[in-house]
Design an enzyme around this catalytic site. Structure first.
Site, PDB file in Angstrom:
ATOM      1  N   MET A 232      44.380  37.066  35.310  1.00 43.79           N
ATOM      2  CA  MET A 232      42.932  37.091  34.591  1.00 43.79           C
ATOM      3  C   MET A 232      42.359  36.014  34.596  1.00 43.79           C
ATOM      4  O   MET A 232      42.093  35.204  33.708  1.00 43.79           O
ATOM      5  CB  MET A 232      42.915  37.773  32.923  1.00 43.79           C
ATOM      6  CG  MET A 232      43.307  39.226  33.205  1.00 43.79           C
ATOM      7  SD  MET A 232      42.171  40.313  33.940  1.00 43.79           S
ATOM      8  CE  MET A 232      43.201  40.774  35.397  1.00 43.79           C
ATOM      9  N   HIS A 233      42.060  35.534  36.059  1.00 44.00           N
ATOM     10  CA  HIS A 233      41.708  33.959  36.275  1.00 44.00           C
ATOM     11  C   HIS A 233      40.234  33.978  35.371  1.00 44.00           C
ATOM     12  O   HIS A 233      40.051  33.170  34.368  1.00 44.00           O
ATOM     13  CB  HIS A 233      41.422  33.660  37.541  1.00 44.00           C
ATOM     14  CG  HIS A 233      42.797  33.569  38.301  1.00 44.00           C
ATOM     15  ND1 HIS A 233      43.747  32.529  38.306  1.00 44.00           N
ATOM     16  CD2 HIS A 233      43.169  34.604  39.252  1.00 44.00           C
ATOM     17  CE1 HIS A 233      44.549  33.079  38.987  1.00 44.00           C
ATOM     18  NE2 HIS A 233      44.380  34.049  39.656  1.00 44.00           N
ATOM     19  N   ASP A 234      39.198  34.679  35.902  1.00 39.09           N
ATOM     20  CA  ASP A 234      37.912  34.471  35.154  1.00 39.09           C
ATOM     21  C   ASP A 234      37.774  34.899  33.684  1.00 39.09           C
ATOM     22  O   ASP A 234      36.838  34.158  32.824  1.00 39.09           O
ATOM     23  CB  ASP A 234      37.069  35.414  35.680  1.00 39.09           C
ATOM     24  CG  ASP A 234      36.834  35.019  37.363  1.00 39.09           C
ATOM     25  OD1 ASP A 234      36.899  33.966  37.645  1.00 39.09           O
ATOM     26  OD2 ASP A 234      36.345  35.831  38.103  1.00 39.09           O
TER      27      ASP A 234
END
EC number: 3.2.-.-
Length: 304
Positions: A232-234
């Site tokens: 979940m980068h963002d």
């Protein structure tokens, strides 16, 4: 008191989770969304953002932003997010439209009319932020800080050394990092570890309507897998705003390579101070993974 934020985004499957958190985390007050070309074209990111706002019945204005990087051709991430940018879920039709002004103008207007400085959150390429700083440099005094999902102190995920959001528009990123803004950089050093685990992902369809929608999108997301966990980068940028204690930050000088044949878009993060330059960013180097997972589950459960 809730923290007022403006979210600049390029949805994008993991952007959908970040937008949910920006809307429903009780610590945050999302006042404006803007879109930029990145994961897919700006026309598609705008359509996706409007679909999400309609899905949640969110009264948040949205402005469409830059369709191209400052000087380079656009390269996207459709191979990761699907051709539309948000494959896997059939959103209902709606009549929402973006504001009749470009993103950098909408951000400027929101900043100048705000009762207090606003935090900018950029989870796509930094083109809109660079345009804002170029057209309206006086706006820096109305920006509390800029929180970025982008960059890396180590390896990249788009080229061997460059993270996607920075690599798409290195010139914009270079301008932003040299702007004098207070910057928090949540890069791959933490986002690659920010997994939603398989056992949690399996519970999403029975959680709420948001869980059903995210599960459908996540099934088409190619940054990990439903069986091993998804990055979940963002969402990390929103997590830092809501729960900064989950992250370990270090002040560093960060430069963006714009000239290299093989290294354009690389963030040169001077962790050990060897370049003798003053720090221009707080760089996230570690994350409490279990704490992040608990927070993500809590905030998604708050959505309808």
């Amino acid at each position: 008191m809730r923290l007022p934020i403006i979210l600049d985004t390029d949805p994008g499957i993991d952007d959908a989770a970040a937008i949910a958190a920006a809307l429903f985390a009780p610590e945050l007050d999302l006042q404006l969304m803007t879109t930029v070309a990145g994961n897919v074209s700006v026309e598609k990111t705008t359509r996706n953002a409007l679909q999400l706002l309609h899905f949640w019945n969110a009264d948040v204005p949205l402005a469409q932003g830059a369709s191209m990087p400052l000087v380079r051709p656009l390269r996207d991430a459709a191979s990761v997010h699907g051709e539309s940018g948000m494959e896997g879920y059939d959103f209902v039709e709606h009549q929402r439209q973006p504001l009749a002004k470009p993103a950098f103008q909408a951000i400027r207007d929101a900043l100048m009319h705000a009762a207090e400085p606003i935090t900018l959150v950029a989870i796509g390429p930094l083109t809109n932020i660079a345009l804002l700083l170029t057209q309206y440099p006086e706006c820096v005094f109305n920006i509390r800080r800029l929180v970025i999902m982008g960059g890396s102190a180590g390896r990249g995920n788009f080229t061997p050394n460059a993270e996607f959001n920075i690599a798409i528009d290195p010139e914009a990123a270079a301008k932003v990092f040299h702007s004098g803004l207070e910057i928090v950089m949540c890069g791959l050093d933490v986002t690659n570890r920010a997994l939603l685990a398989a056992d949690y992902l399996a519970t999403l369809p029975t959680l709420n309507q948001t869980g059903k929608m995210l599960h459908a999108l996540f099934s088409h997301y190619r940054s990990g897998s439903m069986s091993s966990g998804l990055r979940m980068h963002d969402l990390c940028a929103i997590a830092w705003l809501a729960r900064p204690e989950l992250f370990t930050l270090q002040p560093c000088f960060v430069a963006v390579e714009t000239q290299g044949t093989w290294t354009a878009g690389t963030t040169v993060v001077d962790i050990e101070g060897r370049l003798g330059q003053p720090a221009n960013a707080q760089v996230a180097l570690d994350i409490d993974v279990e704490g992040f997972q608990r927070w993500a589950a809590e905030v998604i459960a708050l959505a309808p």
